[in-house]
Motif scaffolding. Structure first.
Motif, PDB file in Angstrom:
ATOM      1  N   ASP A 107       6.083  13.968  -1.285  1.00  0.00           N
ATOM      2  CA  ASP A 107       5.840  15.343  -0.836  1.00  0.00           C
ATOM      3  C   ASP A 107       4.459  15.865  -1.205  1.00  0.00           C
ATOM      4  O   ASP A 107       4.139  17.020  -0.930  1.00  0.00           O
ATOM      5  CB  ASP A 107       6.908  16.279  -1.424  1.00  0.00           C
ATOM      6  N   GLN A 108       3.645  15.044  -1.857  1.00  0.00           N
ATOM      7  CA  GLN A 108       2.314  15.464  -2.266  1.00  0.00           C
ATOM      8  C   GLN A 108       1.274  14.694  -1.467  1.00  0.00           C
ATOM      9  O   GLN A 108       0.966  13.552  -1.770  1.00  0.00           O
ATOM     10  CB  GLN A 108       2.103  15.188  -3.766  1.00  0.00           C
ATOM     11  N   PRO A 109       0.720  15.295  -0.385  1.00  0.00           N
ATOM     12  CA  PRO A 109      -0.244  14.575   0.455  1.00  0.00           C
ATOM     13  C   PRO A 109      -1.462  14.141  -0.344  1.00  0.00           C
ATOM     14  O   PRO A 109      -1.896  14.822  -1.282  1.00  0.00           O
ATOM     15  CB  PRO A 109      -0.632  15.616   1.521  1.00  0.00           C
ATOM     16  N   ILE A 110      -1.993  13.012   0.006  1.00  0.00           N
ATOM     17  CA  ILE A 110      -3.158  12.473  -0.677  1.00  0.00           C
ATOM     18  C   ILE A 110      -4.338  13.441  -0.579  1.00  0.00           C
ATOM     19  O   ILE A 110      -4.578  14.047   0.469  1.00  0.00           O
ATOM     20  CB  ILE A 110      -3.543  11.087  -0.088  1.00  0.00           C
ATOM     21  N   GLU A 111      -5.052  13.599  -1.680  1.00  0.00           N
ATOM     22  CA  GLU A 111      -6.260  14.404  -1.707  1.00  0.00           C
ATOM     23  C   GLU A 111      -7.414  13.539  -2.204  1.00  0.00           C
ATOM     24  O   GLU A 111      -7.217  12.431  -2.709  1.00  0.00           O
ATOM     25  CB  GLU A 111      -6.069  15.624  -2.610  1.00  0.00           C
ATOM     26  N   LEU A 168      -3.057   8.968   4.540  1.00  0.00           N
ATOM     27  CA  LEU A 168      -2.055   9.851   5.160  1.00  0.00           C
ATOM     28  C   LEU A 168      -1.202   9.098   6.176  1.00  0.00           C
ATOM     29  O   LEU A 168       0.014   9.310   6.259  1.00  0.00           O
ATOM     30  CB  LEU A 168      -2.741  11.033   5.826  1.00  0.00           C
ATOM     31  N   LEU A 169      -1.815   8.224   6.965  1.00  0.00           N
ATOM     32  CA  LEU A 169      -1.045   7.457   7.947  1.00  0.00           C
ATOM     33  C   LEU A 169      -0.026   6.554   7.272  1.00  0.00           C
ATOM     34  O   LEU A 169       1.077   6.329   7.797  1.00  0.00           O
ATOM     35  CB  LEU A 169      -1.990   6.626   8.813  1.00  0.00           C
ATOM     36  N   LEU A 170      -0.367   6.036   6.097  1.00  0.00           N
ATOM     37  CA  LEU A 170       0.547   5.139   5.378  1.00  0.00           C
ATOM     38  C   LEU A 170       1.562   5.896   4.537  1.00  0.00           C
ATOM     39  O   LEU A 170       2.713   5.474   4.405  1.00  0.00           O
ATOM     40  CB  LEU A 170      -0.265   4.206   4.471  1.00  0.00           C
ATOM     41  N   GLN A 171       1.143   7.026   3.973  1.00  0.00           N
ATOM     42  CA  GLN A 171       2.011   7.760   3.057  1.00  0.00           C
ATOM     43  C   GLN A 171       3.175   8.428   3.777  1.00  0.00           C
ATOM     44  O   GLN A 171       4.307   8.443   3.279  1.00  0.00           O
ATOM     45  CB  GLN A 171       1.188   8.818   2.320  1.00  0.00           C
ATOM     46  N   ALA A 203       0.833  -1.204   0.000  1.00  0.00           N
ATOM     47  CA  ALA A 203       0.000   0.000   0.000  1.00  0.00           C
ATOM     48  C   ALA A 203       0.870   1.257   0.000  1.00  0.00           C
ATOM     49  O   ALA A 203       0.586   2.238  -0.706  1.00  0.00           O
ATOM     50  CB  ALA A 203      -0.926  -0.001   1.208  1.00  0.00           C
ATOM     51  N   GLN A 204       1.948   1.232   0.783  1.00  0.00           N
ATOM     52  CA  GLN A 204       2.847   2.393   0.833  1.00  0.00           C
ATOM     53  C   GLN A 204       3.562   2.589  -0.499  1.00  0.00           C
ATOM     54  O   GLN A 204       3.772   3.730  -0.929  1.00  0.00           O
ATOM     55  CB  GLN A 204       3.857   2.200   1.968  1.00  0.00           C
ATOM     56  N   GLN A 205       3.921   1.498  -1.135  1.00  0.00           N
ATOM     57  CA  GLN A 205       4.609   1.606  -2.419  1.00  0.00           C
ATOM     58  C   GLN A 205       3.698   2.231  -3.462  1.00  0.00           C
ATOM     59  O   GLN A 205       4.130   3.054  -4.276  1.00  0.00           O
ATOM     60  CB  GLN A 205       5.078   0.224  -2.881  1.00  0.00           C
ATOM     61  N   GLU A 206       2.432   1.852  -3.449  1.00  0.00           N
ATOM     62  CA  GLU A 206       1.491   2.445  -4.398  1.00  0.00           C
ATOM     63  C   GLU A 206       1.382   3.952  -4.172  1.00  0.00           C
ATOM     64  O   GLU A 206       1.395   4.743  -5.127  1.00  0.00           O
ATOM     65  CB  GLU A 206       0.111   1.806  -4.253  1.00  0.00           C
ATOM     66  N   LEU A 207       1.293   4.370  -2.912  1.00  0.00           N
ATOM     67  CA  LEU A 207       1.203   5.796  -2.600  1.00  0.00           C
ATOM     68  C   LEU A 207       2.445   6.537  -3.075  1.00  0.00           C
ATOM     69  O   LEU A 207       2.354   7.642  -3.623  1.00  0.00           O
ATOM     70  CB  LEU A 207       0.996   5.994  -1.090  1.00  0.00           C
ATOM     71  N   SER A 208       3.611   5.922  -2.891  1.00  0.00           N
ATOM     72  CA  SER A 208       4.855   6.553  -3.337  1.00  0.00           C
ATOM     73  C   SER A 208       4.925   6.637  -4.862  1.00  0.00           C
ATOM     74  O   SER A 208       5.333   7.664  -5.426  1.00  0.00           O
ATOM     75  CB  SER A 208       6.060   5.766  -2.810  1.00  0.00           C
ATOM     76  N   ASP A 209       4.510   5.585  -5.531  1.00  0.00           N
ATOM     77  CA  ASP A 209       4.582   5.555  -6.988  1.00  0.00           C
ATOM     78  C   ASP A 209       3.612   6.546  -7.622  1.00  0.00           C
ATOM     79  O   ASP A 209       3.956   7.215  -8.617  1.00  0.00           O
ATOM     80  CB  ASP A 209       4.272   4.142  -7.502  1.00  0.00           C
TER      81      ASP A 209
END
Length: 496
Positions: free
Chosen positions: A336-340, A454-457, A325-331
């Motif tokens: 530096d771009q918080p999830i919206e 946000l908690l994972l990213q 899940a974290q890798q997907e958020l990073s990719d």
């Protein structure tokens, strides 16, 4: 033995006669199959401490359409997606009423509650309010900046604890941020004045306490003749918790009334409800306003924060899934771009994590109990008028006929499946379906993904005291909502 001891106290001669007459009333002979009931008690002793599990096991014997006698209350339990579709879609109108439990009659809450009212004109008015003024896409979009601000506060709080190496109660942190997200939308104020503050604890204790009282198998529901005795103290407990919430909401209403005509830009929900000049076509009394807020805050804070907590618990219990899940958020988003909110649709694995969490841990394991308005024939059996109907979504989510390895946490199963929890796919209906589907689903969808994302990213997570992932306590606490028995505590580590 708790039931037996209590019932022995109530079997006074007059009560016994009344109870016996209730149970021996004629009912359709073609009821769905079920365990043979004991005299007077019926199948009460079959419920156990975790009724969602007990009734799932019974359904494996008697089938997905099962009848029970709980004291004087005929109860029909639905445990398959196909039967749930029959009840909630094909016969939606016949099952659109509620079996009102004694706990929610405190302060006559059931008479002003969008959750417990039958589909009367009053209920339709409240539903119109939610559909037109609260949970519309336009309204939710207009509040995005507010949610973004509150989520920044969550990130700052977690970052401070990461820098200090301190442990975080994830459920309480999620509860705090959800509480302020909702209170700002409704009142334009923070109800929580800080993470772990007294105001958060008071509100959370009241909400969780109310959910536990409402979820207790209650003798007053099964033997109405002794309801006045409140033998288990459920109504007393609920009065305490509802009293705390009512006091909070009454103070807010009074403060609003003092400033209503002196302020400009009356933009929040309470302004709109209280302002008689607002062209919304809806006028509510104070007790109705407080009833509405009890529904929204109890359901919104408890279920949303619990889902976030369960998701984080499952990911900590299965570290490879968290990494994925974290890798997907990073990719997709970078660091530096918080999830919206607009990013949610671009994050299929995060969506799959949420769906899998809701499959295994539906917030309300039986949904809110439905009531048959008339005799209804389903699969050659008769659901009798007045029967309580429980949809065991916990059992449906673990049905081996629907799910491979049903007890295994595997978000990957949803990457290829098109199933969603919006009420049309009956293998996954944690929010219900039909006209009684949870009205807050659109907001819950956004908040769960944002908080979890946000908690994972931004952070990695470690269990405290060197606890190994496989040893994490995953026990449930049964109530009206299904909470984690022990609060999830973990140490955040800032991701590099």
């Amino acid at each position: 033995m708790e039931y037996l001891n209590l019932l022995l106290l109530i079997l006074l001669p007059v009560s016994l006669l009344k109870i016996f007459s209730w149970i021996t009333k004629s009912s359709p002979t073609n009821l769905p199959p079920g365990p043979a009931p004991l005299p007077i008690f019926g199948n009460l002793f079959k419920l156990g401490k975790k009724p969602h599990e007990s009734l799932t096991q019974l359904a494996q014997i008697y089938g997905p359409l099962m009848s029970l006698k709980l004291g004087s209350l005929t109860t029909i339990v639905i445990s398959s997606s196909t039967t749930a579709k029959e009840v909630l879609q094909k016969h939606d109108q016949s099952f659109s009423s509620r079996t009102v439990i004694d706990a929610v009659t405190v302060f006559n809450h059931h008479e002003s509650s969008i959750v417990w009212l039958p589909p009367t004109p009053q209920w339709r008015t409240l539903r119109k309010l939610t559909n037109s003024h609260i949970f519309t896409t336009q309204k939710l979009d207009s509040n995005q900046s507010l949610r973004h601000q509150k989520l920044e506060e969550l990130v700052s709080y977690v970052r401070r604890n990461a820098n200090a190496g301190s442990v975080i109660n994830i459920g309480q942190a999620a509860f705090t941020i959800v509480l302020n997200l909702i209170s700002n939308s409704f009142f334009s104020i923070d109800l929580a004045d800080g993470f772990g503050s007294d105001s958060v604890c008071v509100f959370k204790d009241a909400v969780r306490g109310a959910m536990l009282e409402a979820g207790k198998p209650n003798l007053s529901d099964y033997f109405p003749v002794i309801r006045f005795m409140d033998l288990q103290g459920v109504r007393r407990g609920m009065s305490k918790h509802f009293g705390v919430l009512d006091e909070i909401f009454e103070k807010i209403i009074q403060q609003k009334l003092l400033t209503l005509h002196s302020r400009e830009g009356k933009g929040d929900l309470l302004d709109m409800i209280l302002d008689p000049s607002h062209d919304n076509g809806i006028q509510l009394q104070h007790h109705e306003i407080k009833g509405l807020f009890k529904d929204f805050f109890a359901a919104g804070t408890d279920t949303t924060s619990s889902t976030v907590e369960w998701a984080m618990a499952e990911l900590l219990h299965n570290p490879s899934k968290m990494t994925k899940a974290q890798q997907e958020l990073s990719d997709i988003l970078g660091k530096d771009q918080p999830i919206e909110e607009s990013d949610i649709i671009r994050l299929p694995y995060l969506q799959a994590v949420v769906k899998e969490t809701l499959r295994l841990h539906p917030p309300v394991p039986f949904l809110v109990p439905h009531k048959a308005e008339n005799n209804v024939e389903i699969h050659d059996f008769v659901v009798p008028k007045g029967a309580q109907v429980l949809v065991n979504v916990w059992a449906i989510g673990r049905d081996p006929a629907l799910w491979k390895d049903p007890t295994c946490f595997s978000p990957e199963r949803f990457l290829d499946l098109k199933s969603d929890y919006k009420g049309q796919d009956f293998e996954l209906i944690p929010f219900g379906s039909g006209r009684r589907i949870c009205p807050g689903l659109p907001l819950a969808h956004r908040m769960v993904h944002l908080v979890l994302g946000l908690l994972l990213q931004s952070f990695d997570w470690e269990l405290e005291n060197g606890l190994k992932p496989e040893n994490l306590d995953m026990e449930e606490e049964f109530g009206f909502t299904l909470a984690k028995a022990t609060g999830l505590r973990a140490i955040p580590v800032i991701r590099l």
